[in-house]
Design an enzyme around this catalytic site. Structure first.
Site, mmCIF file in Angstrom:
data_model
loop_
_atom_site.group_PDB
_atom_site.id
_atom_site.type_symbol
_atom_site.label_atom_id
_atom_site.label_comp_id
_atom_site.label_asym_id
_atom_site.label_seq_id
_atom_site.Cartn_x
_atom_site.Cartn_y
_atom_site.Cartn_z
ATOM 1 N N HIS A 59 25.060 143.495 47.033
ATOM 2 C CA HIS A 59 24.831 142.048 46.992
ATOM 3 C C HIS A 59 23.462 141.793 46.363
ATOM 4 C CE1 HIS A 59 27.829 140.832 50.399
ATOM 5 N NE2 HIS A 59 28.324 141.772 49.604
ATOM 6 N N GLU A 71 20.918 140.058 47.282
ATOM 7 C CA GLU A 71 19.792 140.182 48.199
ATOM 8 C C GLU A 71 19.452 141.648 48.449
ATOM 9 O OE1 GLU A 71 22.172 136.471 49.427
ATOM 10 O OE2 GLU A 71 22.592 138.485 48.668
ATOM 11 N N CYS A 114 24.776 136.512 53.592
ATOM 12 C CA CYS A 114 25.857 136.928 54.483
ATOM 13 C C CYS A 114 25.236 137.736 55.625
ATOM 14 C CB CYS A 114 26.880 137.752 53.712
ATOM 15 S SG CYS A 114 26.312 139.420 53.297
ATOM 16 N N CYS A 170 23.375 140.873 54.389
ATOM 17 C CA CYS A 170 22.119 140.590 53.694
ATOM 18 C C CYS A 170 21.053 140.075 54.660
ATOM 19 C CB CYS A 170 22.361 139.600 52.559
ATOM 20 S SG CYS A 170 23.390 140.296 51.245
#
Length: 161
Positions: free
Chosen positions: A56, A58, A86, A89
């Site tokens: 992801h 992040e 999420c 993250c």
């Protein structure tokens, strides 16, 4: 809390990274980590490009910041992200010891675009025995489960985190 000029600029960069990443075949997420000393590290979503469900934006920005600073402890840093993190993250942000997270779109905006994290939030609210992913502790004969932790606490050259 009012947004400072710096927050707006870094958040705009994260949004632009996300938009550019879509054009490059990646997911619509971008992130920027700004460390306490002002160093800037960027990340974009590379889940499908790298076949890595943990890539992801992040997480890739946090990884870049850790590698770039030579430390896993990013205390004093701020994560700017194009979308609300999420649970993975957010947990990564906590492990990195970030001071703040600033985001643009929220989880509901992401869900409308097909990125619905609700199942992950619901997972932790579901009774253990009813969860979709069963996580089970098993004892191994003749191998103490705590052996790695005993080795860790005995290691004089360990780097705590």
């Amino acid at each position: 809390m009012s947004m400072t000029i710096s927050d707006a600029e870094y958040l705009a960069r994260a949004i632009n990274l996300a938009t550019e990443n879509v054009a490059a075949g990646g997911g619509p997420f971008g992130a920027v980590v700004v460390t306490a000393d002002g160093s800037v590290f960027e990340g974009v979503n590379r889940v499908t490009a790298n076949h890595d469900p943990t890539a992801h934006a992040e997480v890739t920005a946090i990884r870049a910041a850790g590698a770039g600073t030579g430390t896993h402890d990013l205390s004093g840093a701020v994560l700017y992200t194009s979308c609300e993190p999420c649970p993975m993250c957010l947990a990564s942000s906590l492990w990195a010891r970030l001071d703040r997270v600033v985001f643009a779109a929220d989880r509901h905006d992401a869900a409308r675009a097909g990125f619905d994290d609700a199942v992950f939030y619901e997972y932790f609210e579901t009774p253990v025995e009813e969860r979709s992913l069963q996580v089970t502790q098993v004892a191994v004969e003749d191998v103490p489960a705590t052996a790695p932790f005993e080795a860790w606490t005995a290691a004089e050259d360990r780097i705590d985190y």
